[in-house]
Design an enzyme around this catalytic site. Sequence first.
Site, PDB file in Angstrom:
ATOM      1  N   CYS A 149       7.031   0.881   5.906  1.00  0.00           N
ATOM      2  CA  CYS A 149       5.784   1.271   6.568  1.00  0.00           C
ATOM      3  C   CYS A 149       6.100   2.302   7.656  1.00  0.00           C
ATOM      4  O   CYS A 149       6.520   3.405   7.341  1.00  0.00           O
ATOM      5  CB  CYS A 149       5.085   0.027   7.115  1.00  0.00           C
ATOM      6  SG  CYS A 149       3.469   0.318   7.861  1.00  0.00           S
TER       7      CYS A 149
ATOM      8  N   ASP B 214      -2.265   1.653  -2.457  1.00  0.00           N
ATOM      9  CA  ASP B 214      -2.086   1.677  -1.003  1.00  0.00           C
ATOM     10  C   ASP B 214      -3.225   2.493  -0.396  1.00  0.00           C
ATOM     11  O   ASP B 214      -3.254   3.720  -0.511  1.00  0.00           O
ATOM     12  CB  ASP B 214      -0.737   2.303  -0.660  1.00  0.00           C
ATOM     13  CG  ASP B 214      -0.377   2.187   0.821  1.00  0.00           C
ATOM     14  OD1 ASP B 214      -1.301   2.094   1.644  1.00  0.00           O
ATOM     15  OD2 ASP B 214       0.831   2.190   1.127  1.00  0.00           O
TER      16      ASP B 214
ATOM     17  N   HIS C 173      -0.200  -1.582  -0.206  1.00  0.00           N
ATOM     18  CA  HIS C 173       0.743  -1.331   0.874  1.00  0.00           C
ATOM     19  C   HIS C 173       1.525  -2.614   1.163  1.00  0.00           C
ATOM     20  O   HIS C 173       1.022  -3.716   0.968  1.00  0.00           O
ATOM     21  CB  HIS C 173      -0.023  -0.904   2.133  1.00  0.00           C
ATOM     22  CG  HIS C 173       0.858  -0.447   3.245  1.00  0.00           C
ATOM     23  ND1 HIS C 173       1.502   0.767   3.218  1.00  0.00           N
ATOM     24  CD2 HIS C 173       1.199  -1.039   4.420  1.00  0.00           C
ATOM     25  CE1 HIS C 173       2.210   0.914   4.333  1.00  0.00           C
ATOM     26  NE2 HIS C 173       2.043  -0.168   5.069  1.00  0.00           N
TER      27      HIS C 173
END
Length: 275
Positions: free
Chosen positions: A155, A212, A244
Amino acid sequence: MNNLTRRQFLATATLATGFALAARPISAAVIKTDSKGLETGTAQIPTADGLLPAYWARPTSGQVFPIVLVVQEIFGVHEHIQDVCRRFAKLGYLAIAPELFVRQGDVSKLESIDEIRKIVSKVPDAQVMADLDATVAWASTQKGDRDRLAITGFCWGGRITWLYAAHNPQVKTGAAWYGRLVGNSTELTPKHPVDVAAELKVPVLGLYGGEDTGIPLGTVQQMRDRLKTGSSKSAIIVYEGAPHAFFADYRPSYRQGDAQDAWQRLQTWFKQHGV
């Protein structure tokens, strides 16, 4: 935060134990990697303005190990990131995760994503690059082989993986997990992965989710197109239907099959590129 306050904060900063408050409730699928056959611990890494806390793990036996920098999500170096370090150590690496938000605040005690984002938005890329440089220097004194250096991140750390691979010519390879690729240029974040893609020399493997919502597939294609104009021989894998954070086994976003496949691809990629 002035330099004196930074030094005072860094001198007393410690790592989180357990999972970050904002990451709860924790999924039943959470992976727990034991420390059998490993040395693990916390470190205080010297930087220009104080000591940076970090978590590390390496095999008990052996004289020198390839280094993997493990770059945190926005939740900081909490239990999941520490577990990833142990997973790498089980594979024969010295894995180390520095707490890169420490000057701006302790995100592990915050209960909401919005509170965490306020902290993370204050972290300058230049500070992160310098801290990762310091981490490599420290690891090289702890049986780490800086000639076999890799980086991976998740991330927020996925974005940093691309940037650090462009920043440090010693990096042999990297794996960026669903890191943001585009963005506005600001004083704290002057460049984004798409801006360095054409000049990138280091082969980076991008691991992204097809569903995502925070990273549109159009930006992934934009990154692929920029990479084609360079010489890094980087690649991006998109897992169709994956959201995600599909590797984050402690969260509802976890997708076991995709996570396991991506983890195997990372291992093969690292070996192919000498780490």
